[in-house]
Enzyme design. Structure first.
Site, mmCIF file in Angstrom:
data_model
loop_
_atom_site.group_PDB
_atom_site.id
_atom_site.type_symbol
_atom_site.label_atom_id
_atom_site.label_comp_id
_atom_site.label_asym_id
_atom_site.label_seq_id
_atom_site.Cartn_x
_atom_site.Cartn_y
_atom_site.Cartn_z
ATOM 1 N N SER A 39 -60.620 -4.983 26.163
ATOM 2 C CA SER A 39 -59.594 -5.659 26.871
ATOM 3 C C SER A 39 -59.832 -6.811 27.279
ATOM 4 O O SER A 39 -60.332 -7.592 26.534
ATOM 5 C CB SER A 39 -58.986 -4.508 28.060
ATOM 6 O OG SER A 39 -57.911 -4.655 28.359
ATOM 7 N N ASP A 196 -55.274 0.544 24.380
ATOM 8 C CA ASP A 196 -56.421 -0.278 25.306
ATOM 9 C C ASP A 196 -57.701 0.525 25.056
ATOM 10 O O ASP A 196 -57.789 1.690 25.277
ATOM 11 C CB ASP A 196 -55.851 -0.430 26.404
ATOM 12 C CG ASP A 196 -57.098 -1.312 27.339
ATOM 13 O OD1 ASP A 196 -58.160 -1.206 27.299
ATOM 14 O OD2 ASP A 196 -56.621 -2.355 27.764
#
Length: 291
Positions: A39, A196
């Site tokens: 991320s 993610d």
């Protein structure tokens, strides 16, 4: 000193990692062989590896000053984004990396995590479950390494930034590692929908090599019950976790507060100095007692 480094995700909290890295990198001759990240931690790691950490801080402060809201509800009825975070991140990658892909090729091997939903879970359901897991772990961190998503069949995979052949591919890989609807659009990587990488584990230790050595793990959440810095043995490796010394003043998806950026950066710098002091004390004790 550290053969491998892990960068946890955490949106704006990853500014702490920049401050920490600035304080310790030269002192401990930080030149890892492998960096595993997820991320926003992946974006920060890439920029630090090519020496653009301060450029990132200046960019974030500037755009956070100009951005007045985290949600623009009036855009529901316009052809404009309701959430500004995705465009800010995308534009930042384009501006901050520039020709950095070539520099990145010569740096540590950067491995970025993405999450693949289970095959039995169709798109909207996967997004819903993934979002619940992601935001619960971010808002109420209980354990260093979450297992909830894995038990439901979500799978974490890693892709090397150095395998990207151009900036468009690198940009898409970083954004894929940060794919968190509704703040970002739904994305695919290699023809498959992804989320993610932090949905499975926001501290992506699965991207590490198994070779013997020392690993530095940079968290962004504050985990109660753990000291600011602690080391655990994992097989032939020593994992040193470092976490912020206090709850960081910046929110994961708050892109409106430049003052919180500065405060978070300064906490990272102070924590880095404290980390160095602790290393020096341990080194002095080993010398004194012949350890």
């Amino acid at each position: 000193m550290f053969d491998q480094v892990v960068f946890a995700g955490g949106g704006g909290r990853c500014i702490w990692q920049i401050g920490f890295w600035e304080s310790v990198a030269n002192e401990v001759q930080m030149s890892p062989r492998v960096v595993s990240a997820v991320s926003a931690g992946g974006l920060v790691a890439g920029l630090l590896l090519i020496g653009r950490g301060q450029d990132a801080v200046r960019y974030v402060r500037s755009v956070f000053t100009d951005n007045r809201r985290n949600v623009y509800w009036r855009n529901l009825f316009r052809d404009e984004a309701v959430f500004p975070q995705y465009a800010i991140c995308r534009d930042g990658i384009q501006e901050l990396f520039g020709n950095g892909l070539q520099e990145l090729q010569a740096a540590a091997e950067l491995r970025l995590a993405v999450t693949h939903p289970p095959a039995w879970m169709f798109g909207p359901l996967a997004l819903t479950f993934g979002a619940v897991i992601y935001y619960t772990d971010k808002g109420f961190p209980r354990s260093l390494h979450s297992t909830t998503a894995t038990k439901l069949g979500f799978r974490q995979s890693f892709y090397r930034a150095q395998d990207c052949s151009n900036m468009d591919e690198l940009e898409h890989l970083i954004l894929s590692s940060s794919c968190t609807p509704p703040f970002t659009p739904r994305l695919e990587l290699n023809g498959a929908e992804i989320l993610d990488g932090g949905v499975v584990d926001n501290v992506p230790v699965a991207g590490l090599d198994a070779a013997a050595g020392r690993v530095l793990i940079l968290l962004t959440n504050r985990f109660s019950g753990y000291p600011d810095c602690f080391t655990q043995r994992q097989g032939a490796q020593l994992w040193t976790y470092v976490q912020p010394s206090r709850v960081l003043p910046i929110k994961v998806w708050d892109f409106t507060n430049p003052e919180a950026v500065t405060a978070t950066l300064n906490i990272g710098r102070a924590d880095g100095r404290a980390f160095l002091s602790e290393l020096m004390e341990k080194k002095a004790l080993r010398f004194e007692f012949g350890g």
